[in-house]
Motif scaffolding. Sequence first.
Motif, PDB file in Angstrom:
ATOM      1  N   VAL A  56     102.200  95.866  95.516  1.00 26.38           N
ATOM      2  CA  VAL A  56     101.010  96.064  96.351  1.00 26.38           C
ATOM      3  C   VAL A  56     101.367  95.713  97.791  1.00 26.38           C
ATOM      4  O   VAL A  56     101.833  94.619  98.078  1.00 26.38           O
ATOM      5  CB  VAL A  56      99.831  95.189  95.869  1.00 26.38           C
ATOM      6  CG1 VAL A  56      98.611  95.398  96.762  1.00 26.38           C
ATOM      7  CG2 VAL A  56      99.495  95.477  94.414  1.00 26.38           C
ATOM      8  N   ILE A  57     101.158  96.666  98.679  1.00 29.05           N
ATOM      9  CA  ILE A  57     101.489  96.483 100.090  1.00 29.05           C
ATOM     10  C   ILE A  57     100.242  96.759 100.928  1.00 29.05           C
ATOM     11  O   ILE A  57      99.632  97.825 100.803  1.00 29.05           O
ATOM     12  CB  ILE A  57     102.612  97.449 100.522  1.00 29.05           C
ATOM     13  CG1 ILE A  57     103.852  97.224  99.650  1.00 29.05           C
ATOM     14  CG2 ILE A  57     102.937  97.284 101.993  1.00 29.05           C
ATOM     15  CD1 ILE A  57     104.833  98.367  99.684  1.00 29.05           C
ATOM     16  N   LYS A  58      99.874  95.805 101.764  1.00 28.42           N
ATOM     17  CA  LYS A  58      98.713  95.983 102.642  1.00 28.42           C
ATOM     18  C   LYS A  58      99.161  96.754 103.873  1.00 28.42           C
ATOM     19  O   LYS A  58     100.057  96.324 104.597  1.00 28.42           O
ATOM     20  CB  LYS A  58      98.134  94.630 103.042  1.00 28.42           C
ATOM     21  CG  LYS A  58      96.875  94.738 103.856  1.00 28.42           C
ATOM     22  CD  LYS A  58      96.242  93.385 104.097  1.00 28.42           C
ATOM     23  CE  LYS A  58      94.930  93.550 104.829  1.00 28.42           C
ATOM     24  NZ  LYS A  58      94.204  92.295 104.949  1.00 28.42           N
ATOM     25  N   LEU A  59      98.533  97.902 104.116  1.00 20.68           N
ATOM     26  CA  LEU A  59      98.875  98.732 105.262  1.00 20.68           C
ATOM     27  C   LEU A  59      97.916  98.524 106.430  1.00 20.68           C
ATOM     28  O   LEU A  59      98.300  98.650 107.582  1.00 20.68           O
ATOM     29  CB  LEU A  59      98.867 100.213 104.856  1.00 20.68           C
ATOM     30  CG  LEU A  59      99.826 100.612 103.736  1.00 20.68           C
ATOM     31  CD1 LEU A  59      99.623 102.072 103.377  1.00 20.68           C
ATOM     32  CD2 LEU A  59     101.261 100.347 104.135  1.00 20.68           C
ATOM     33  N   VAL A  85     100.069 101.130  96.589  1.00 19.05           N
ATOM     34  CA  VAL A  85     100.459 100.511  95.326  1.00 19.05           C
ATOM     35  C   VAL A  85     101.495 101.412  94.674  1.00 19.05           C
ATOM     36  O   VAL A  85     101.230 102.581  94.384  1.00 19.05           O
ATOM     37  CB  VAL A  85      99.241 100.314  94.390  1.00 19.05           C
ATOM     38  CG1 VAL A  85      99.684  99.658  93.087  1.00 19.05           C
ATOM     39  CG2 VAL A  85      98.166  99.479  95.070  1.00 19.05           C
ATOM     40  N   ARG A  86     102.681 100.863  94.486  1.00 19.89           N
ATOM     41  CA  ARG A  86     103.755 101.627  93.863  1.00 19.89           C
ATOM     42  C   ARG A  86     103.512 101.755  92.363  1.00 19.89           C
ATOM     43  O   ARG A  86     103.045 100.818  91.723  1.00 19.89           O
ATOM     44  CB  ARG A  86     105.106 100.971  94.117  1.00 19.89           C
ATOM     45  CG  ARG A  86     105.583 101.217  95.532  1.00 19.89           C
ATOM     46  CD  ARG A  86     106.940 100.640  95.764  1.00 19.89           C
ATOM     47  NE  ARG A  86     106.712  99.421  96.556  1.00 19.89           N
ATOM     48  CZ  ARG A  86     107.445  98.344  96.499  1.00 19.89           C
ATOM     49  NH1 ARG A  86     108.476  98.268  95.714  1.00 19.89           N
ATOM     50  NH2 ARG A  86     107.149  97.300  97.238  1.00 19.89           N
ATOM     51  N   SER A  87     103.839 102.884  91.830  1.00 18.96           N
ATOM     52  CA  SER A  87     103.680 103.140  90.405  1.00 18.96           C
ATOM     53  C   SER A  87     104.627 102.250  89.604  1.00 18.96           C
ATOM     54  O   SER A  87     105.782 102.048  89.987  1.00 18.96           O
ATOM     55  CB  SER A  87     103.980 104.616  90.109  1.00 18.96           C
ATOM     56  OG  SER A  87     104.058 104.841  88.730  1.00 18.96           O
ATOM     57  N   SER A  88     104.139 101.749  88.485  1.00 19.19           N
ATOM     58  CA  SER A  88     104.997 100.925  87.621  1.00 19.19           C
ATOM     59  C   SER A  88     105.871 101.801  86.736  1.00 19.19           C
ATOM     60  O   SER A  88     106.911 101.366  86.256  1.00 19.19           O
ATOM     61  CB  SER A  88     104.150  99.995  86.758  1.00 19.19           C
ATOM     62  OG  SER A  88     103.250 100.749  85.976  1.00 19.19           O
ATOM     63  N   SER A  89     105.466 103.053  86.533  1.00 18.88           N
ATOM     64  CA  SER A  89     106.224 103.929  85.637  1.00 18.88           C
ATOM     65  C   SER A  89     107.164 104.898  86.355  1.00 18.88           C
ATOM     66  O   SER A  89     108.120 105.381  85.760  1.00 18.88           O
ATOM     67  CB  SER A  89     105.262 104.727  84.754  1.00 18.88           C
ATOM     68  OG  SER A  89     104.401 105.503  85.562  1.00 18.88           O
ATOM     69  N   ASP A 100     109.298 106.637  92.295  1.00 22.32           N
ATOM     70  CA  ASP A 100     109.150 107.587  93.390  1.00 22.32           C
ATOM     71  C   ASP A 100     107.691 107.852  93.762  1.00 22.32           C
ATOM     72  O   ASP A 100     107.410 108.548  94.725  1.00 22.32           O
ATOM     73  CB  ASP A 100     109.826 108.915  93.042  1.00 22.32           C
ATOM     74  CG  ASP A 100     111.337 108.766  92.911  1.00 22.32           C
ATOM     75  OD1 ASP A 100     111.913 107.903  93.618  1.00 22.32           O
ATOM     76  OD2 ASP A 100     111.935 109.507  92.113  1.00 22.32           O
ATOM     77  N   LYS A 101     106.762 107.287  92.978  1.00 19.08           N
ATOM     78  CA  LYS A 101     105.340 107.516  93.230  1.00 19.08           C
ATOM     79  C   LYS A 101     104.673 106.262  93.763  1.00 19.08           C
ATOM     80  O   LYS A 101     105.050 105.148  93.408  1.00 19.08           O
ATOM     81  CB  LYS A 101     104.614 107.904  91.937  1.00 19.08           C
ATOM     82  CG  LYS A 101     104.823 109.301  91.488  1.00 19.08           C
ATOM     83  CD  LYS A 101     103.919 109.582  90.299  1.00 19.08           C
ATOM     84  CE  LYS A 101     104.172 110.960  89.746  1.00 19.08           C
ATOM     85  NZ  LYS A 101     103.339 111.218  88.566  1.00 19.08           N
ATOM     86  N   SER A 102     103.680 106.477  94.603  1.00 19.19           N
ATOM     87  CA  SER A 102     102.819 105.383  95.033  1.00 19.19           C
ATOM     88  C   SER A 102     101.441 105.969  95.311  1.00 19.19           C
ATOM     89  O   SER A 102     101.291 107.178  95.470  1.00 19.19           O
ATOM     90  CB  SER A 102     103.371 104.670  96.256  1.00 19.19           C
ATOM     91  OG  SER A 102     103.387 105.529  97.367  1.00 19.19           O
ATOM     92  N   TYR A 103     100.451 105.090  95.334  1.00 19.35           N
ATOM     93  CA  TYR A 103      99.069 105.520  95.473  1.00 19.35           C
ATOM     94  C   TYR A 103      98.417 104.794  96.631  1.00 19.35           C
ATOM     95  O   TYR A 103      98.693 103.624  96.867  1.00 19.35           O
ATOM     96  CB  TYR A 103      98.293 105.260  94.180  1.00 19.35           C
ATOM     97  CG  TYR A 103      98.950 105.935  93.001  1.00 19.35           C
ATOM     98  CD1 TYR A 103      98.797 107.295  92.787  1.00 19.35           C
ATOM     99  CD2 TYR A 103      99.770 105.220  92.141  1.00 19.35           C
ATOM    100  CE1 TYR A 103      99.435 107.930  91.735  1.00 19.35           C
ATOM    101  CE2 TYR A 103     100.408 105.844  91.084  1.00 19.35           C
ATOM    102  CZ  TYR A 103     100.235 107.206  90.883  1.00 19.35           C
ATOM    103  OH  TYR A 103     100.868 107.825  89.849  1.00 19.35           O
ATOM    104  N   MET A 104      97.544 105.506  97.333  1.00 18.84           N
ATOM    105  CA  MET A 104      96.790 104.917  98.425  1.00 18.84           C
ATOM    106  C   MET A 104      95.472 104.409  97.844  1.00 18.84           C
ATOM    107  O   MET A 104      94.766 105.143  97.149  1.00 18.84           O
ATOM    108  CB  MET A 104      96.541 105.938  99.529  1.00 18.84           C
ATOM    109  CG  MET A 104      97.836 106.529 100.097  1.00 18.84           C
ATOM    110  SD  MET A 104      99.070 105.303 100.572  1.00 18.84           S
ATOM    111  CE  MET A 104      98.346 104.686 102.058  1.00 18.84           C
TER     112      MET A 104
END
Length: 92
Positions: A18-21, A28-32, A35-39
Motif C-alpha cells: 500500500v502506497i499513499k500517493l 495497492v499492488r496486487s498480491s497475485s 505487474d498489476k496495481s490498483y488505484m
Amino acid sequence: MSASTIRKAKKLVEDGNVIKLDDDLFQVRSSSDPDKSYMVTADSCDCLGFKNFYKFHHGKGIKANCSHLEAVRIFLQRSEEHTSELQSQFRI
C-alpha cells in the motif's frame, strides 16, 4: 465482509503493498500479479472485484468492498496508531 477479504488486506499491508500517493489516493499492488496495481480512494477501487460487487450483491444493502479498499483502511488505521504512539513518546 469475509474473513478472506480481511486476511488478504492485512497481508497487502504487511507486505508493503500500500502506497499513499495523495491525501485520498493510494496505489495497492496486487498480491497475485506483481505487474498489476490498483488505484484506491476512501470509498472506491478500480479492481474488477469492486466494479462487479453490485452484480453479485445487488439489493442486499451491502456497501461495495474489496481487499484493496480494506488494505487502505488498515494502512490508515496503523499509520494513525503509529503517529499517536510517536506523539506520546515525545511529550514533555
